[in-house]
Scaffold this motif. Sequence first.
Motif, PDB file in Angstrom:
ATOM      1  N   ASP A 110       0.837  -1.198   0.000  1.00  0.00           N
ATOM      2  CA  ASP A 110       0.000   0.000   0.000  1.00  0.00           C
ATOM      3  C   ASP A 110       0.876   1.253   0.000  1.00  0.00           C
ATOM      4  O   ASP A 110       2.087   1.182  -0.115  1.00  0.00           O
ATOM      5  CB  ASP A 110      -0.990  -0.001   1.162  1.00  0.00           C
ATOM      6  CG  ASP A 110      -2.339   0.630   0.755  1.00  0.00           C
ATOM      7  OD1 ASP A 110      -2.481   1.055  -0.397  1.00  0.00           O
ATOM      8  OD2 ASP A 110      -3.251   0.673   1.591  1.00  0.00           O
ATOM      9  N   THR A 111       0.246   2.432   0.153  1.00  0.00           N
ATOM     10  CA  THR A 111       0.999   3.676  -0.024  1.00  0.00           C
ATOM     11  C   THR A 111       1.871   4.040   1.177  1.00  0.00           C
ATOM     12  O   THR A 111       2.778   4.855   1.054  1.00  0.00           O
ATOM     13  CB  THR A 111       0.042   4.864  -0.284  1.00  0.00           C
ATOM     14  OG1 THR A 111      -0.903   4.946   0.796  1.00  0.00           O
ATOM     15  CG2 THR A 111      -0.697   4.694  -1.589  1.00  0.00           C
ATOM     16  N   HIS A 112       1.597   3.449   2.358  1.00  0.00           N
ATOM     17  CA  HIS A 112       2.318   3.873   3.566  1.00  0.00           C
ATOM     18  C   HIS A 112       3.845   3.864   3.416  1.00  0.00           C
ATOM     19  O   HIS A 112       4.508   4.784   3.909  1.00  0.00           O
ATOM     20  CB  HIS A 112       1.931   3.002   4.776  1.00  0.00           C
ATOM     21  CG  HIS A 112       0.469   2.833   4.967  1.00  0.00           C
ATOM     22  ND1 HIS A 112      -0.147   1.596   4.954  1.00  0.00           N
ATOM     23  CD2 HIS A 112      -0.521   3.733   5.160  1.00  0.00           C
ATOM     24  CE1 HIS A 112      -1.436   1.737   5.132  1.00  0.00           C
ATOM     25  NE2 HIS A 112      -1.702   3.033   5.258  1.00  0.00           N
ATOM     26  N   PRO A 113       4.442   2.858   2.773  1.00  0.00           N
ATOM     27  CA  PRO A 113       5.912   2.857   2.669  1.00  0.00           C
ATOM     28  C   PRO A 113       6.438   3.504   1.374  1.00  0.00           C
ATOM     29  O   PRO A 113       7.560   3.204   0.951  1.00  0.00           O
ATOM     30  CB  PRO A 113       6.282   1.355   2.719  1.00  0.00           C
ATOM     31  CG  PRO A 113       4.997   0.603   2.865  1.00  0.00           C
ATOM     32  CD  PRO A 113       3.905   1.523   2.419  1.00  0.00           C
ATOM     33  N   SER A 114       5.670   4.393   0.746  1.00  0.00           N
ATOM     34  CA  SER A 114       6.094   4.982  -0.530  1.00  0.00           C
ATOM     35  C   SER A 114       7.392   5.784  -0.417  1.00  0.00           C
ATOM     36  O   SER A 114       8.093   5.991  -1.413  1.00  0.00           O
ATOM     37  CB  SER A 114       4.993   5.892  -1.093  1.00  0.00           C
ATOM     38  OG  SER A 114       3.817   5.159  -1.355  1.00  0.00           O
ATOM     39  N   LEU A 115       7.730   6.244   0.785  1.00  0.00           N
ATOM     40  CA  LEU A 115       8.981   6.977   0.966  1.00  0.00           C
ATOM     41  C   LEU A 115      10.203   6.089   0.724  1.00  0.00           C
ATOM     42  O   LEU A 115      11.335   6.584   0.716  1.00  0.00           O
ATOM     43  CB  LEU A 115       9.046   7.595   2.370  1.00  0.00           C
ATOM     44  CG  LEU A 115       8.084   8.762   2.628  1.00  0.00           C
ATOM     45  CD1 LEU A 115       8.117   9.170   4.094  1.00  0.00           C
ATOM     46  CD2 LEU A 115       8.410   9.959   1.737  1.00  0.00           C
ATOM     47  N   ALA A 116       9.981   4.811   0.513  1.00  0.00           N
ATOM     48  CA  ALA A 116      11.087   3.924   0.126  1.00  0.00           C
ATOM     49  C   ALA A 116      11.745   4.417  -1.154  1.00  0.00           C
ATOM     50  O   ALA A 116      12.960   4.248  -1.339  1.00  0.00           O
ATOM     51  CB  ALA A 116      10.567   2.498  -0.067  1.00  0.00           C
ATOM     52  N   VAL A 117      10.966   5.035  -2.043  1.00  0.00           N
ATOM     53  CA  VAL A 117      11.522   5.504  -3.327  1.00  0.00           C
ATOM     54  C   VAL A 117      12.571   6.596  -3.102  1.00  0.00           C
ATOM     55  O   VAL A 117      13.740   6.429  -3.483  1.00  0.00           O
ATOM     56  CB  VAL A 117      10.393   5.973  -4.283  1.00  0.00           C
ATOM     57  CG1 VAL A 117      10.988   6.606  -5.538  1.00  0.00           C
ATOM     58  CG2 VAL A 117       9.471   4.809  -4.637  1.00  0.00           C
ATOM     59  N   PRO A 118      12.221   7.733  -2.459  1.00  0.00           N
ATOM     60  CA  PRO A 118      13.251   8.760  -2.259  1.00  0.00           C
ATOM     61  C   PRO A 118      14.338   8.328  -1.272  1.00  0.00           C
ATOM     62  O   PRO A 118      15.487   8.785  -1.377  1.00  0.00           O
ATOM     63  CB  PRO A 118      12.469   9.971  -1.742  1.00  0.00           C
ATOM     64  CG  PRO A 118      11.217   9.410  -1.170  1.00  0.00           C
ATOM     65  CD  PRO A 118      10.891   8.214  -2.011  1.00  0.00           C
ATOM     66  N   GLU A 119      14.017   7.461  -0.318  1.00  0.00           N
ATOM     67  CA  GLU A 119      15.038   7.045   0.646  1.00  0.00           C
ATOM     68  C   GLU A 119      16.105   6.180  -0.024  1.00  0.00           C
ATOM     69  O   GLU A 119      17.304   6.332   0.259  1.00  0.00           O
ATOM     70  CB  GLU A 119      14.391   6.286   1.809  1.00  0.00           C
ATOM     71  CG  GLU A 119      15.372   5.722   2.824  1.00  0.00           C
ATOM     72  CD  GLU A 119      16.188   6.774   3.573  1.00  0.00           C
ATOM     73  OE1 GLU A 119      17.076   6.381   4.354  1.00  0.00           O
ATOM     74  OE2 GLU A 119      15.950   7.991   3.390  1.00  0.00           O
ATOM     75  N   LEU A 120      15.709   5.300  -0.911  1.00  0.00           N
ATOM     76  CA  LEU A 120      16.710   4.506  -1.642  1.00  0.00           C
ATOM     77  C   LEU A 120      17.551   5.421  -2.529  1.00  0.00           C
ATOM     78  O   LEU A 120      18.778   5.266  -2.616  1.00  0.00           O
ATOM     79  CB  LEU A 120      16.022   3.412  -2.470  1.00  0.00           C
ATOM     80  CG  LEU A 120      16.947   2.467  -3.249  1.00  0.00           C
ATOM     81  CD1 LEU A 120      18.028   1.868  -2.364  1.00  0.00           C
ATOM     82  CD2 LEU A 120      16.130   1.354  -3.927  1.00  0.00           C
TER      83      LEU A 120
END
Length: 808
Positions: free
Chosen positions: A318-328
Amino acid sequence: MHTTETFKDLLTDKLTRNLGKNIEEATDKDLYYAIASITQEEINENWLSTRRRYDEKNERQMYYISMEFLIGRLMESNLLNCGLLDICSETLRELGRDPENVYQQEADAGLGNGGLGRLAACFLDSIASLQFAGHGSGIRYRYGLFEQRIIHGNQVELPDYWLKEEYPWETRNAEEALSIHFGGEIHMHKRVDGSLEVTHKEADEVHAVPYDVPVVGYNNQVVNTLRLWSAELPAETAEILAESESKYYHHLDHMHSIEQISGFLYPDDSNYEGKELRLKQQYFLVSATIQNIIRDFKRRGKSSLKKLHEKIAIQINDTHPSLAVPELMRLLMDTEGFSWDEAWEITTKTIAYTNHTTLSEALEKWPVGMMESLLPRIFMIINEINERFCLGIYYDRPEMRDLIPEVAVIADDQVHMARLAIVGSFSVNGVAKLHTEILKKREMKPFYELYPKKFNNKTNGITHRRWLLQVNPKLSEVITDAIGSQWIAQPLKLNGLMRYSNDAPFLEKISDVKQHNKKILAQLIKERTGITVNEYSIFDVQIKRLHEYKRQLLNIFHVIYLYNEMKENPKLDLTPRTFIFAAKAAPGYHMAKEIIKLIHHVASVVNNDRTIGDKLKVIFLENYNVSLAEKIIPAAELSEQISTAGKEASGTGNMKMMMNGAMTVGTMDGANIEIFDLVGKENIFIFGLNSDQVHHHNELGDYNANAIYHTDDRVKKILDQINGGEFGSQEIEFKDIFYHILYHNDPYYVLKDFDSYIDTHEVIERNYRDQKTWQKMSVANIAYSGKFSSDRTIHEYAADIWKLKQIR
């Protein structure tokens, strides 16, 4: 292999060594911890060998990031998967103890809320049981959603401190803690070689300390890991603050703000501070997880980070972990020295995204100011992603320029997380065929036009090991006696039961098991509510999160209709019916809480009406959780899956009850459609509008709830009754529900589908009276349920998205 004697010896040894007690003195709690210790020792050896095998093989691994893992109790599941459940239960019975009482000493882990978290738990079970290298990553919440109590019909939320006693399945690994930074200032300097050096100053530092929970594969020596992160104050920070007496209260406040990050599942976000805390939680989870992934990848040292995407897949749930994109992106550029283009290629080949909703309010958005203040470097990267993405459309897809505001990652002063996840991933999947088609054709149509190859469907599934083998052992035994035990490893083999659909002795066994389970549930209802229900009535069950689109309201309107019919005609020939509800409403969701109150006040009137007797009962079981579901589902005969068509992404309760022989009454929504396709129209009860019809009415605005109110006497009577205090009092009326239905034009089409729903229940009534036909339908549902095992779902993810090999 253990015998009851050897297992008894192990128990005696554990109790003596750990507690200085003998078996006779031991409480159920003592026995629980002793059994957990024995089981953990069995697990640990396989856990270590699994990790070594993954390192040696150096095959691709998958990390499943989710804000929820609704794992329930692990005692029985771990015993089952280790091959110890039967011997342990038998040993306890020989000792004069009730295994159920011992296993119930474990608290339900407060790590999730509903279907999203339970799905994640089923996935982890299947990944380990199918021998894939896949791990879960979540937050170790000290408090779960809340403990629900019902007082005078009102939901009251109490803290769910599930960790107040030692949790025997977790291992703390403080030496693997990682640092997470919030706030502060970003400084950028150009190096001699032209690359940028980024420094983060004046930031608040938080330590993410991992607690590992084993995920035990079924009978195969595989143990994967669910890593849960706990937010803690760095030791050196605590020392500095503690040195100064003047800073003591600041220290306490600072420590409290850090501990809150892993304090509560879904903190109240009705104010700025609550929203900010949720954002902190999400970044905390993804930063810790991705730092951990890169550290492990480098530790194995067999590949360059340029090949990260060849060895690692990251699935965001789901959208909750979408910050994985900028963090990687941040870690690859700022820490590992990759250029933007190199980092973007690795990121967009590593991250995959699962969407779980068509509800726009559930697609998260964060205020730009909040994101920029709390996560300054992350916001800079998101901003750059957005600029490049929008420019790409402008120049490469000029025909779509007008759609840029609809797809921009940053728009209307908000950061749109679902858009970020789509742009930064290589795969976007829905969780049922209809859901995926709605995403492609309506909700995410511009993105589908941009990235048609990214979109795919993976219909949800449930682990049949827990939801049939573990929770319904008598049914499992009947199945195994008929078709052998291969179905446990290959659930599609359940379809072999169709050979017995006309076998009278087999049908009778199925009926006997259901009656046995109904008796157990009736006893639990009596213990918890004081209400005696008719064990031979139809057990009509709706258990799920309380939300308007799930339409518990339609269900209770049906109850009121039946009650009115019985009052008007006391001699009405009606098969006795027990309506069973269980649900939590979000603390700030007024309408959901009103519906819970209405259910209770209707129940109070119906259950205390002596003229009705045991022909009609309404039961609401408070504090719904996995353990309660495990008691209700084997006893269910009718599975209420009655969401407004197009609103339920998939549903998994429908699969669990189907697998246990219940018939579905439902709309053509979510996975109901795929159940219908499998079992055929003769083995399911479908009613109401379909998703196209709902969409058509929404587009034209031609639906008129008032017209139904004024032309259908049944509807008018029900609404007037709840408005006039007939189910309550002068002080307790349900005007909010009344006005919401009539003056907000019944947004979830409760009145529109009412007539069809009532007609369908009359068909159900006729079918139930013919018990042979009903049992044939039940067998068909069990037989075809193997398709909905999460093993099938995981095979599809592994082959199509994660590209994993089974590591035997």
